[in-house]
Every structure is written in C-alpha cells, then in structure tokens.
Design a protein around this motif. Structure first.
Motif, PDB file in Angstrom:
ATOM      1  N   LEU A  29       0.872  -1.175   0.000  1.00 18.16           N
ATOM      2  CA  LEU A  29       0.000   0.000   0.000  1.00 18.16           C
ATOM      3  C   LEU A  29       0.906   1.221   0.000  1.00 18.16           C
ATOM      4  O   LEU A  29       1.639   1.459   0.972  1.00 18.16           O
ATOM      5  N   GLY A  30       0.882   1.969  -1.097  1.00 21.92           N
ATOM      6  CA  GLY A  30       1.798   3.089  -1.252  1.00 21.92           C
ATOM      7  C   GLY A  30       1.194   4.414  -0.848  1.00 21.92           C
ATOM      8  O   GLY A  30      -0.006   4.517  -0.557  1.00 21.92           O
ATOM      9  N   PRO A  31       1.991   5.483  -0.831  1.00 20.61           N
ATOM     10  CA  PRO A  31       1.474   6.815  -0.490  1.00 20.61           C
ATOM     11  C   PRO A  31       0.445   7.286  -1.514  1.00 20.61           C
ATOM     12  O   PRO A  31       0.680   7.209  -2.718  1.00 20.61           O
ATOM     13  N   GLY A  32      -0.705   7.704  -1.036  1.00 24.92           N
ATOM     14  CA  GLY A  32      -1.754   8.207  -1.921  1.00 24.92           C
ATOM     15  C   GLY A  32      -2.618   7.146  -2.558  1.00 24.92           C
ATOM     16  O   GLY A  32      -3.551   7.464  -3.298  1.00 24.92           O
ATOM     17  N   ASP A  33      -2.346   5.860  -2.296  1.00 23.18           N
ATOM     18  CA  ASP A  33      -3.190   4.789  -2.853  1.00 23.18           C
ATOM     19  C   ASP A  33      -4.590   4.872  -2.241  1.00 23.18           C
ATOM     20  O   ASP A  33      -4.745   5.077  -1.029  1.00 23.18           O
ATOM     21  N   ARG A  34      -5.591   4.670  -3.075  1.00 21.08           N
ATOM     22  CA  ARG A  34      -6.996   4.655  -2.621  1.00 21.08           C
ATOM     23  C   ARG A  34      -7.606   3.343  -3.088  1.00 21.08           C
ATOM     24  O   ARG A  34      -7.913   3.184  -4.267  1.00 21.08           O
ATOM     25  N   VAL A  35      -7.746   2.402  -2.154  1.00 19.54           N
ATOM     26  CA  VAL A  35      -8.088   1.018  -2.486  1.00 19.54           C
ATOM     27  C   VAL A  35      -9.443   0.648  -1.891  1.00 19.54           C
ATOM     28  O   VAL A  35      -9.689   0.871  -0.700  1.00 19.54           O
TER      29      VAL A  35
ATOM     30  N   GLY B 145     -10.477  15.682  -1.289  1.00 17.92           N
ATOM     31  CA  GLY B 145      -9.299  16.529  -1.127  1.00 17.92           C
ATOM     32  C   GLY B 145      -8.367  16.045  -0.043  1.00 17.92           C
ATOM     33  O   GLY B 145      -7.445  16.773   0.349  1.00 17.92           O
ATOM     34  N   TRP B 146      -8.600  14.841   0.455  1.00 16.54           N
ATOM     35  CA  TRP B 146      -7.779  14.334   1.564  1.00 16.54           C
ATOM     36  C   TRP B 146      -6.520  13.655   1.030  1.00 16.54           C
ATOM     37  O   TRP B 146      -6.598  12.678   0.303  1.00 16.54           O
ATOM     38  N   PRO B 147      -5.337  14.176   1.376  1.00 18.77           N
ATOM     39  CA  PRO B 147      -4.089  13.635   0.823  1.00 18.77           C
ATOM     40  C   PRO B 147      -3.499  12.550   1.720  1.00 18.77           C
ATOM     41  O   PRO B 147      -2.844  12.815   2.706  1.00 18.77           O
ATOM     42  N   GLY B 148      -3.739  11.318   1.403  1.00 15.11           N
ATOM     43  CA  GLY B 148      -3.194  10.221   2.192  1.00 15.11           C
ATOM     44  C   GLY B 148      -3.556   8.907   1.545  1.00 15.11           C
ATOM     45  O   GLY B 148      -4.103   8.857   0.442  1.00 15.11           O
ATOM     46  N   SER B 149      -3.249   7.809   2.224  1.00 15.67           N
ATOM     47  CA  SER B 149      -3.587   6.477   1.730  1.00 15.67           C
ATOM     48  C   SER B 149      -4.901   6.044   2.361  1.00 15.67           C
ATOM     49  O   SER B 149      -5.142   6.279   3.538  1.00 15.67           O
ATOM     50  N   LEU B 150      -5.729   5.389   1.556  1.00 20.30           N
ATOM     51  CA  LEU B 150      -7.090   5.067   1.982  1.00 20.30           C
ATOM     52  C   LEU B 150      -7.424   3.631   1.587  1.00 20.30           C
ATOM     53  O   LEU B 150      -7.193   3.221   0.460  1.00 20.30           O
ATOM     54  N   VAL B 151      -7.963   2.872   2.549  1.00 19.85           N
ATOM     55  CA  VAL B 151      -8.496   1.537   2.260  1.00 19.85           C
ATOM     56  C   VAL B 151      -9.927   1.502   2.775  1.00 19.85           C
ATOM     57  O   VAL B 151     -10.177   1.807   3.939  1.00 19.85           O
ATOM     58  N   VAL B 152     -10.858   1.145   1.894  1.00 17.46           N
ATOM     59  CA  VAL B 152     -12.279   1.140   2.245  1.00 17.46           C
ATOM     60  C   VAL B 152     -12.850  -0.259   2.037  1.00 17.46           C
ATOM     61  O   VAL B 152     -12.705  -0.839   0.960  1.00 17.46           O
ATOM     62  N   ILE B 153     -13.477  -0.791   3.095  1.00 12.65           N
ATOM     63  CA  ILE B 153     -14.300  -1.993   2.968  1.00 12.65           C
ATOM     64  C   ILE B 153     -15.744  -1.525   2.978  1.00 12.65           C
ATOM     65  O   ILE B 153     -16.170  -0.834   3.902  1.00 12.65           O
ATOM     66  N   SER B 154     -16.493  -1.886   1.952  1.00 13.88           N
ATOM     67  CA  SER B 154     -17.894  -1.459   1.922  1.00 13.88           C
ATOM     68  C   SER B 154     -18.693  -2.329   0.961  1.00 13.88           C
ATOM     69  O   SER B 154     -18.179  -2.800  -0.044  1.00 13.88           O
ATOM     70  N   HIS B 155     -19.970  -2.524   1.318  1.00 12.45           N
ATOM     71  CA  HIS B 155     -20.912  -3.169   0.402  1.00 12.45           C
ATOM     72  C   HIS B 155     -21.641  -2.119  -0.429  1.00 12.45           C
ATOM     73  O   HIS B 155     -22.455  -2.481  -1.283  1.00 12.45           O
TER      74      HIS B 155
ATOM     75  N   ARG C 105     -16.882   5.851  -5.928  1.00 12.14           N
ATOM     76  CA  ARG C 105     -16.763   7.309  -5.809  1.00 12.14           C
ATOM     77  C   ARG C 105     -15.481   7.729  -5.095  1.00 12.14           C
ATOM     78  O   ARG C 105     -14.902   8.764  -5.410  1.00 12.14           O
ATOM     79  N   THR C 106     -15.004   6.919  -4.131  1.00 14.84           N
ATOM     80  CA  THR C 106     -13.900   7.377  -3.273  1.00 14.84           C
ATOM     81  C   THR C 106     -12.575   6.675  -3.539  1.00 14.84           C
ATOM     82  O   THR C 106     -11.535   7.144  -3.062  1.00 14.84           O
ATOM     83  N   THR C 107     -12.586   5.550  -4.260  1.00 11.37           N
ATOM     84  CA  THR C 107     -11.337   4.816  -4.464  1.00 11.37           C
ATOM     85  C   THR C 107     -10.954   4.784  -5.941  1.00 11.37           C
ATOM     86  O   THR C 107     -11.780   5.014  -6.814  1.00 11.37           O
ATOM     87  N   ASP C 108      -9.677   4.475  -6.192  1.00 11.43           N
ATOM     88  CA  ASP C 108      -9.172   4.448  -7.563  1.00 11.43           C
ATOM     89  C   ASP C 108      -8.985   3.031  -8.101  1.00 11.43           C
ATOM     90  O   ASP C 108      -8.883   2.839  -9.311  1.00 11.43           O
ATOM     91  N   ARG C 109      -8.894   2.056  -7.221  1.00  9.69           N
ATOM     92  CA  ARG C 109      -8.796   0.675  -7.690  1.00  9.69           C
ATOM     93  C   ARG C 109      -9.444  -0.254  -6.667  1.00  9.69           C
ATOM     94  O   ARG C 109      -9.562   0.090  -5.493  1.00  9.69           O
ATOM     95  N   VAL C 110      -9.844  -1.414  -7.150  1.00 11.87           N
ATOM     96  CA  VAL C 110     -10.558  -2.377  -6.316  1.00 11.87           C
ATOM     97  C   VAL C 110      -9.742  -3.660  -6.212  1.00 11.87           C
ATOM     98  O   VAL C 110      -9.196  -4.146  -7.210  1.00 11.87           O
TER      99      VAL C 110
END
Length: 607
Positions: A313-319, A463-473, A480-485
């Motif tokens: 999980l790298g800097p700025g990754d949105r998973v 606009g939040w600058p960081g790494s993000l991991v979202v679990i959601s149904h 809307r919030t992540t760049d890759r699944v």
C-alpha cells in the motif's frame, strides 16, 4: 391507464413539536418503482409506514385499492424465534413443491448462497432465535419475496447484504411485476431499481422522474436556477453530478439524464480529485513506504484467511476492498492496524508487515466506539483538536466540520446519550478526521449514514491527501472514493480487479458455477495442485505474485501519467502541434496499460 394502488391525501404527522410530514399528497400506481431519499430523521420511514397503514397519520387520509396484496419489510422483523428458517421462509410447502419452483429456488440461492442454506449451522432447520440481526433480516426478506404481491414496501433492504446479494436483489426486483417503494441509502441500488424518486425534506416530499442519477441532475438544475454562479459552483450536488456524468472506471453504463443539459451544468466543474496533486502531497506526508506485506499469513483462530500475501500500500493509494463474508477483509485491516499501532512489533501469524515511520493511522471499525454519554457533540470533537487541516490550504474549525456533517449549531450541544446510531457513526468519523491522519482504514463507513452525509464525506475525502483503504458493500461509495478495487474471493488470496466491482461479480459467478459443476463428482485434486508448500509450485506462485505487484505499481504510475497528459492537452487546446505530440504519448501509454492489464489477468488466473 395504470391502476392506482395507494393514495395519500393531505397527510400530516407530528412528533413532539416537529412536523415530519405536512400536507403530503402522493400516489403509487401499478408498475411504479419509487426510491425514497432524505436525511436521517426527516421522515422517510414514517412516510412508508403510513403508506403501508402500519402507522396512523395525524391528518389526512390513506387509501388502499380493493384487494391490495401488500408486502412490507420494516427495520424490525416479526419472525417467530422458536420457528426454524424453513418454517418461516417456505411455510407448509412440501420439498418437491418449492424445489420445483424456479422463482423460489432463485430467491433462496440469491439470499442464502444455496438451497441448503450453507450460512446457517443446521441449514433450513436452524432455529431463528439465536441468529444475528443480519441473518434474521435475510430470512424476513426471503419470506416477503417468495409471496406474491401487488406492492412491495422495503425499508433499507440492502442492510446486511454483501455486494453479490445487493446485485442479485436489484436484478430480482427489476424482473418482478410488483410495484415497489424502497427506502435506501444505497445509490447504486436506487439507480438499478427506481424509475421515480421521492425526496423527503422538512415536512414536504418532492417528486422526480428517473433513478438516483436523474434525481441528482434534476435537483442540481433546480438549485442552479435559484442560486448565484458562485453558489452553484460550490454546490455538492453539482460535484457529484460531474462524477456521475464522467463515469468512474468501474462503471459500465452512463446515467440516463439528458447529456447536453448535464454537460452545460458541469462545464466549469473540475474532476472530483486532482490525483497527481494529491499523490505529490501524500508522498511529502508519508515518504515512500506506507505498508509493505511480505509472504504474510492472516489467521482467525485456526482458519487461514490469507496465505503467502505479498502486497504494498503506497502513499496516496486509494483502495476499495471487497469479498465474500468471512474471507478476511476486516481481519486484514486489523492485522495492518495492529502492526501500525505497535510500531511494527505485533506481526501476523507468518510473514512480515513493514510500516512506514511517518504513518499516522486512523481506523474506523464496524463497531461504534463508546463515548462518554455526558459529552456534548462539539465537546467530543474538540477533545481531539480545535481545528483541522484538510490539505491544499483548507482548514476548518471543529464546529464548521460538525456543521458539514449535519450537526447544526443547536445539535452540537446535544449530549452523546441522545444521539441516534447514525449520528454516533457520524461523530465517530468526525473524531477520526479531526486527528489529521495520513492513512485511513474505513470498515463499512456507510452504515447508518444518509445520502447527504455520504456526499459530504465523499467531498472531504476528495481533497484528503493520504492512503485510503475502504471496505464497503456500498458499490457507489467505493467507486466514488477509491481508484482501484482489490478482492478476497475466499481462496486465501488478494487480487486486483482492473474492471472493479463488475469483474468481482463475474468472477464470483464463475466460482459458484464451478463449485456447482464439481459438487456431484468431487474429483481428486490434480498432481499439479498437490505440490508441497516449499516446492516449485509455491516458488512459482510467489514469483507470480511479485510480478503482479510490479504490474500494479506500473499501472498506478500510468494512471497518474494519463491524468497529467489529459491536463496538458486541455491547457494547450489551441496548439495543435503540441496536442498531436501529447496525444501520441497518450496512445503509447494506453497501449502499454492494455498490455499490462492483459498480462495481469493471465498471472492472476494462475495464482
């Protein structure tokens, strides 16, 4: 002409000093598919309960058509705790009767994963009493759908359903002839099933044609006419509309509203996220390392949920993280969180998790953290910090952020003890964001949140600058919030899905079809799959995983480069020579991306 099923005439309902419904007149006709939206507490549930005659209005009249067959799913079931699942769902039907009915088989398989109901300890003969709220809700939904109705009223039907279950339910409801009225915060689901929308606001109900996307457009257009140019530019509805119109990478169909009008409305709206800028900011906050997993095994008790996992999980990754229930999504986040909070000392059952030195993690779990019940809302937030830096020069006070999340000036002085479940969830998210983390883990963040609050949260995360991991149904929130699944498919591996949720559902269908085909004759495993963990097979698998990681990192870089080239083309639109050169570079990148994605799929199928 369509038959009228239910009619509300000048209906009013008051609780205490607050009018939830004031002179509301509505009708439901044969074939209608109506989605109901609005803020928590504005009266959505009250409206559908009055419509179903489960609650009596203070004023006005509710009329049902003669002989109306009505099915209602409320937020609290009335199942007999002493009955079995079979008795409640199938009733007195003999096995050959219900098993020979394709519609009943489809409902049981869609909601329970198979005719033998594998999720229950004793299958169909499991007693209902000890079951969880989510399991009971599936039973109540199956019981309702098996019956024949003219009108189905559903209050939050997607709660406790996974991505597959929600997709199945949407398809099932589209295929039914029954009219439908559904209250839900799941915007993807609304777009799939609704052809009309009711927006409940301050005692009134506004009607819109079309699904959720059409509703966003119509509401944004209405506000545009009433607002100044600057106000409309800042309007969150228009920002969401811009995202809907452009389409997320995982979306395969465009919204149905008028393209020309939508283009005009969003002409001056930038993309929701400036990916390149956020990535640069994230690198400055996090450095090169965030989380690196090497040959990691994650266990829950004796069960191995993930084996030999190598991932970064790298800097700025949105998973976005999806998978079957029990596959290990929450356990994976918990293992990462334990390593981060312990400074790398707490490690998984096998392998190693390396945590970047600058990582400041905030982890939103599914459980709502208990707060001092005597605290006021604002006090609970200010105990974390008085002001928060949202990045790119944006700063907010605790009170301003509270307002952004639906806590008005008056509500900010409400004791925590008096908050609803959804309001406590909002407060929990607020406290996390106030601590200015640079890595966010969100485990089912959309639980109990209404659509307007979800939109506000998405705007903050843009606009939040960081790494993000979202679990959601909630498919809409993920896209809307992540760049890759990435997905856990129940085979103890983690896979990247270039085509997002659609690809996940396709893979799950293939797995289920293979399981069904192989069930009658349980063939012995081939010699190739019997290799020892230390043999050539395991080495090849680890090498393939490393190749997958390398390809994923390159795909991420290509995505950033593509965004940069698109921006340069827009800036130099009048310089045809430069545009041609940039376009050639873009075509090379696209070709490389397609080649890498094909290679990725080949490797993924073999891992």
């Amino acid at each position: 002409m369509a038959t009228n099923l239910v009619n509300l005439e000048a209906v009013g309902k008051v609780y205490g000093t607050r009018a939830l419904l004031d002179g509301v007149s509505l009708g439901v006709n044969e074939g209608d598919r109506i989605g109901v939206v609005g803020r928590n507490g504005d009266g959505k549930t009250t409206l559908v309960r009055i419509l179903a005659k489960l609650e009596t209005p203070d004023d006005g009249r509710v009329t049902h058509g003669g002989g109306l067959r009505l099915g209602v799913l409320t937020q609290h079931d009335s199942l007999d705790p002493a009955a079995t699942v079979r008795q409640e769902v199938i009733g007195d039907l003999a096995d050959h009767e219900w098993a020979g009915n394709a519609r009943i088989r489809d409902i049981i398989t869609g909601l329970f994963g198979g005719l033998d109901m594998p999720g229950f300890p004793q299958g169909p003969d499991t007693v209902i009493g000890p079951l969880s709220g989510g399991e009971r809700r599936r039973i109540a939904l199956a019981k309702l759908l098996i019956a024949e109705q003219d009108l189905i009223v559903l209050d939050e039907p997607t709660n406790h359903l996974d991505v597959e279950g929600i997709s199945w339910l949407a398809g099932h409801l589209r295929a039914r002839r029954s009219a439908l009225v559904v209250v839900t915060h799941d915007r993807w689901f609304l777009d799939q099933v609704a052809t009309r929308m009711w927006d409940v606001q301050r005692g009134a109900v506004h009607e819109y044609e079309g699904g959720y996307s059409d509703y966003v457009f119509a509401r944004a257009e209405r506000e545009r006419i009433a607002a100044t140019e600057e106000t409309k530019r800042q309007n969150l509805m228009r920002k969401e509309l811009a995202w809907l119109r452009r389409g997320a990478p995982a979306r395969t169909s465009k919204p149905r509203f008028r393209i020309e009008a939508a283009n005009e409305l969003i002409a001056d709206v930038p993309p929701p996220r400036d990916t390149a800028e956020l990535m640069k900011f994230a690198n400055s906050r996090l450095g090169k390392t965030v989380f690196e997993l090497e040959d990691v095994t994650v266990r829950a008790g004796e069960k191995e949920l993930l084996k030999h996992l190598t991932w970064q999980l790298g800097p700025g990754d949105r998973v976005g993280l999806v998978g079957v229930n029990g596959a290990g999504k929450t356990s994976l986040l918990r293992a990462l969180a334990e390593a981060a909070y312990s400074g790398g000392e707490r490690q998984p059952a096998a392998g190693k998790i390396k945590v970047g030195r600058t990582v400041k993690l905030a982890h939103l779990s599914q459980e709502v953290a208990e707060l001092d019940r005597g605290w006021r809302v604002l006090e609970a937030v200010e105990r974390i910090r008085q002001r928060v830096d949202l990045g790119k020069g944006r700063e907010m006070t605790a009170s301003q952020l509270c307002e952004k999340f639906g806590f008005t000036k008056e509500k900010q002085w409400t004791p925590v003890a008096d908050l609803s479940g959804g309001e406590r969830r909002r407060l929990q998210i607020l406290r996390l964001l106030m601590d200015e983390p640079n890595v966010l883990f969100l485990d089912e963040p959309t639980n109990d949140l209404d659509i307007e609050t979800l939109t506000q949260l998405e705007d903050l995360l843009d606009g939040w600058p960081g790494s993000l991991v979202v679990i959601s149904h909630d498919r809409y929130f993920l896209e809307r919030t992540t760049d890759r699944v990435m997905a856990l498919l129940g085979d103890a591996t983690l896979r990247m899905l270039p085509r997002g949720i659609d690809e996940y559902l396709e893979r799950r269908q293939r797995v289920l079809a293979q399981d069904k085909a192989s069930a009658p004759a349980a063939a012995a495993p081939s010699a190739a799959r019997q290799k020892t963990p230390g043999g050539a097979g395991a080495k090849d698998a680890r090498a393939a995983k490393k190749d997958l990681q390398r390809i994923e990192r390159r795909l991420d870089r290509i995505g950033e480069q593509e965004s940069g080239l698109h921006a340069q083309i827009a800036e130099n639109a009048t310089d045809f020579e430069k545009v041609a050169k940039l376009d050639a570079e873009l075509r090379e990148l696209v070709a490389e991306r397609e080649e890498l994605e094909t290679r990725w799929l080949e490797l993924a199928d073999g891992v």
